[in-house]
Design a protein around this motif. Sequence first.
Motif, PDB file in Angstrom:
ATOM      1  N   LEU A 128       0.823  -1.206   0.000  1.00 60.39           N
ATOM      2  CA  LEU A 128       0.000   0.000   0.000  1.00 60.39           C
ATOM      3  C   LEU A 128       0.860   1.261   0.000  1.00 60.39           C
ATOM      4  O   LEU A 128       0.555   2.227  -0.698  1.00 60.39           O
ATOM      5  CB  LEU A 128      -0.935  -0.012   1.213  1.00 60.39           C
ATOM      6  CG  LEU A 128      -2.041  -1.062   1.164  1.00 60.39           C
ATOM      7  CD1 LEU A 128      -2.616  -1.305   2.548  1.00 60.39           C
ATOM      8  CD2 LEU A 128      -3.130  -0.635   0.190  1.00 60.39           C
ATOM      9  N   GLY A 131       2.278   1.834  -3.286  1.00 57.40           N
ATOM     10  CA  GLY A 131       1.254   2.310  -4.205  1.00 57.40           C
ATOM     11  C   GLY A 131       0.844   3.749  -3.975  1.00 57.40           C
ATOM     12  O   GLY A 131       0.049   4.307  -4.732  1.00 57.40           O
ATOM     13  N   GLY A 132       1.350   4.370  -2.913  1.00 58.33           N
ATOM     14  CA  GLY A 132       1.071   5.783  -2.691  1.00 58.33           C
ATOM     15  C   GLY A 132       0.376   6.131  -1.389  1.00 58.33           C
ATOM     16  O   GLY A 132       0.184   7.298  -1.086  1.00 58.33           O
ATOM     17  N   ALA A 133      -0.024   5.155  -0.613  1.00 57.28           N
ATOM     18  CA  ALA A 133      -0.654   5.446   0.679  1.00 57.28           C
ATOM     19  C   ALA A 133       0.415   5.905   1.667  1.00 57.28           C
ATOM     20  O   ALA A 133       1.569   5.484   1.581  1.00 57.28           O
ATOM     21  CB  ALA A 133      -1.359   4.214   1.217  1.00 57.28           C
ATOM     22  N   TYR A 177      -8.277   1.765  -3.202  1.00 53.90           N
ATOM     23  CA  TYR A 177      -8.150   2.776  -4.263  1.00 53.90           C
ATOM     24  C   TYR A 177      -8.251   4.181  -3.682  1.00 53.90           C
ATOM     25  O   TYR A 177      -7.528   5.086  -4.083  1.00 53.90           O
ATOM     26  CB  TYR A 177      -9.207   2.578  -5.352  1.00 53.90           C
ATOM     27  CG  TYR A 177      -8.814   1.558  -6.403  1.00 53.90           C
ATOM     28  CD1 TYR A 177      -7.582   1.648  -7.065  1.00 53.90           C
ATOM     29  CD2 TYR A 177      -9.669   0.528  -6.733  1.00 53.90           C
ATOM     30  CE1 TYR A 177      -7.223   0.730  -8.024  1.00 53.90           C
ATOM     31  CE2 TYR A 177      -9.311  -0.411  -7.699  1.00 53.90           C
ATOM     32  CZ  TYR A 177      -8.098  -0.306  -8.345  1.00 53.90           C
ATOM     33  OH  TYR A 177      -7.737  -1.218  -9.295  1.00 53.90           O
ATOM     34  N   LEU A 180      -5.066   5.263  -2.110  1.00 50.16           N
ATOM     35  CA  LEU A 180      -3.982   5.502  -3.055  1.00 50.16           C
ATOM     36  C   LEU A 180      -4.148   6.799  -3.832  1.00 50.16           C
ATOM     37  O   LEU A 180      -3.193   7.308  -4.405  1.00 50.16           O
ATOM     38  CB  LEU A 180      -3.877   4.327  -4.038  1.00 50.16           C
ATOM     39  CG  LEU A 180      -3.629   2.967  -3.404  1.00 50.16           C
ATOM     40  CD1 LEU A 180      -3.597   1.886  -4.474  1.00 50.16           C
ATOM     41  CD2 LEU A 180      -2.354   2.958  -2.569  1.00 50.16           C
ATOM     42  N   THR A 181      -5.358   7.350  -3.830  1.00 54.66           N
ATOM     43  CA  THR A 181      -5.633   8.538  -4.646  1.00 54.66           C
ATOM     44  C   THR A 181      -5.907   9.792  -3.839  1.00 54.66           C
ATOM     45  O   THR A 181      -5.971  10.858  -4.403  1.00 54.66           O
ATOM     46  CB  THR A 181      -6.808   8.288  -5.595  1.00 54.66           C
ATOM     47  OG1 THR A 181      -7.986   7.982  -4.830  1.00 54.66           O
ATOM     48  CG2 THR A 181      -6.517   7.161  -6.563  1.00 54.66           C
TER      49      THR A 181
END
Length: 185
Positions: A128, A131-133, A177, A180-181
């Motif tokens: 995670l 992935g950007g978290a 998701y 991550l965004t």
Amino acid sequence: MVRSAAYLFRERGYSGTGFRDVIAHSGAPRGSIYHHFPGGKVQLAEEAVRYAGDFVAAGTESAIGEGDPVAAMHAFVGWWRRVLIKSDFQAGCPITAVTIESHEDAPQLAAAASAAFQRWQDALALGLTAGGATPARAARLATLIVSAVEGATILSRARHDPQPLDDVAAELELIVYSALTQKPG
């Protein structure tokens, strides 16, 4: 013998599995179990929990290596889905079985279970974060994923239906998701 113990714990639980069962399932000579596990059933269970934890973590870590945290979460969920269906909903998580049935006289079982669950959480959190978290959010989401999947596995066993696990996977995907965004508020 360790693999057989893990397999039997997930179907029969810790209390429902004895050395005789493990010997019969593994095909090992009777004396070998006492030789390899002088600490008795507790030692065997501790090693079975480590084995099961490592086995599931390896699949999750492999999916994380592909760089897709959602795929890693689905790999984790997919493992339990396959176990449920292949066993006709008779098998669950051997680590949960040992955790629920561990007693005060065997604190090493709780410690082994905690370490296995933590390894799963760490693997998921790593994916995670990659992935950007944020690391804090990734750690919380990893705890949520492991907890939700364990609970959904129990519900699926009770209902003889993978739908609870599928529902949890769908909701977890949306949450992942989102993590991550979006920046946490």
